[in-house]
Scaffold this active site. Structure first.
Site, PDB file in Angstrom:
ATOM      1  N   HIS A 105      47.940 -18.317  48.868  1.00 34.36           N
ATOM      2  CA  HIS A 105      46.584 -17.824  48.561  1.00 34.36           C
ATOM      3  C   HIS A 105      46.299 -17.912  47.059  1.00 34.36           C
ATOM      4  CE1 HIS A 105      47.679 -15.339  52.227  1.00 34.36           C
ATOM      5  NE2 HIS A 105      46.591 -15.963  52.623  1.00 34.36           N
TER       6      HIS A 105
ATOM      7  N   GLY B 293      44.045 -23.830  53.073  1.00 28.33           N
ATOM      8  CA  GLY B 293      45.377 -24.426  52.985  1.00 28.33           C
ATOM      9  C   GLY B 293      45.639 -25.382  54.145  1.00 28.33           C
TER      10      GLY B 293
END
Ligand code: PAF
Length: 290
Positions: free
Chosen positions: A37, A147
């Protein structure tokens, strides 16, 4: 960093940024932040004037027997990490704030869900698409960062943006790994020490697919068999799936062609882990996820 918990306050801030012609980068998360993150936030920081991160454990994307209640949460730690990564606005809404009533409209994803995690997690990607669309509207971001570890989610989000002409750029960010290859995940904290030791073999199995293709193997069944053997013999986990599919369409193939994904999901005692490699074949058109 400004912490915002209500939709009304977020809209007010966003209006201000827009009047000021500032570009907005958005990082949607469910919290319990890790280096993956933080990497998304840092990239957003570099490429935009303002960075908004959301932390919201979205009940719509959890099935009745999944870990919604148990999903790890640590607001104090997340706040510190977000600030360190250069986030300007941390949006932390409650479930009641995001869904004050039962929604009268939700999204249904028709493609890219009938494979991998979509098979076991029925309705999961409908919940993801619905909340992501709400968050895109709330943040009015220029760019959103996702991601590649959640490659199926990424394929679904690209499908969402293309199908509904959402005016946002989706930025695909490489998977962040531990030094031993294990993909970073909020769920890694659930691994028992002996499971943690063996879990890097998931990535080893995927790498074997890439190496075998490089060495000339093109038969998908043979490639899957090789990877499965590594998962069986070295992860100490129950195999949920080991698949090789076209990407981003996620359709079955007999032999290697175009861009493909090798993806695995395994179950440990308290955690189900996923990982993948997206492999563009020589001569194929560049894929968005590379
Ligand atoms: O990947 C996640 O953390 C979630 O699925 C997302 C994109 C924040 C939507 O809830």
């Amino acid at each position: 960093m400004n912490i915002i918990r209500t939709v009304a306050s977020l809209k007010k801030e966003v209006r201000y940024f827009q009047l000021d012609n500032q570009s907005i980068g958005f990082v949607p998360t469910m919290g319990f932040l890790h280096e993956g993150h933080v990497t998304l936030a840092r990239k957003a920081r570099k490429e935009n004037d303002v960075v908004i991160m959301s932390i919201f454990v979205n009940p719509l994307q959890f099935g009745p027997n999944e870990d919604f209640e148990r999903y790890p949460r640590d607001e104090a730690r997340d706040t510190a990490l977000a600030e360190e990564a250069g986030v300007d606005i941390l949006f932390l809404p409650s479930v009641e704030e995001m869904y004050p009533d039962e929604p009268s409209v939700t999204l249904t994803v028709h493609k890219r869900t009938n494979a991998l995690c979509g098979l076991a997690r029925v309705g999961h990607f409908d919940g993801v698409a619905t909340v992501v669309m709400k968050l895109f509207h709330l943040t009015e971001a220029d760019r959103a960062y996702f991601g590649k570890k959640d490659a199926q989610q990424l394929a679904v989000i690209h499908g969402l943006v293309d199908s509904l002409n959402v005016p946002i750029e989706i930025v695909d960010v490489d998977t962040v790994r531990e030094p031993d290859g294990l993909a970073k995940s909020s769920r890694n904290v659930y691994l028992l020490p002996e499971e943690r030791e063996k879990a890097p073999a998931i990535y080893k199995a995927l790498q074997l697919v890439a190496e075998s293709i490089e060495a000339g193997e093109t038969n998908i069944a043979h490639l899957k068999q090789k990877a499965r053997r590594v998962l069986e013999e070295q992860t100490g986990a129950e195999i949920d799936y080991m698949e090789i599919l076209s990407y981003p369409e996620l359709e079955s193939l007999d032999s290697v062609s175009g861009t493909i994904i090798a993806a695995a999901a395994v179950k440990y005692k308290n955690a189900r882990l996923i990982d993948n490699l997206i492999l563009p074949m020589k001569g194929s058109a560049p894929c968005f996820a590379q």
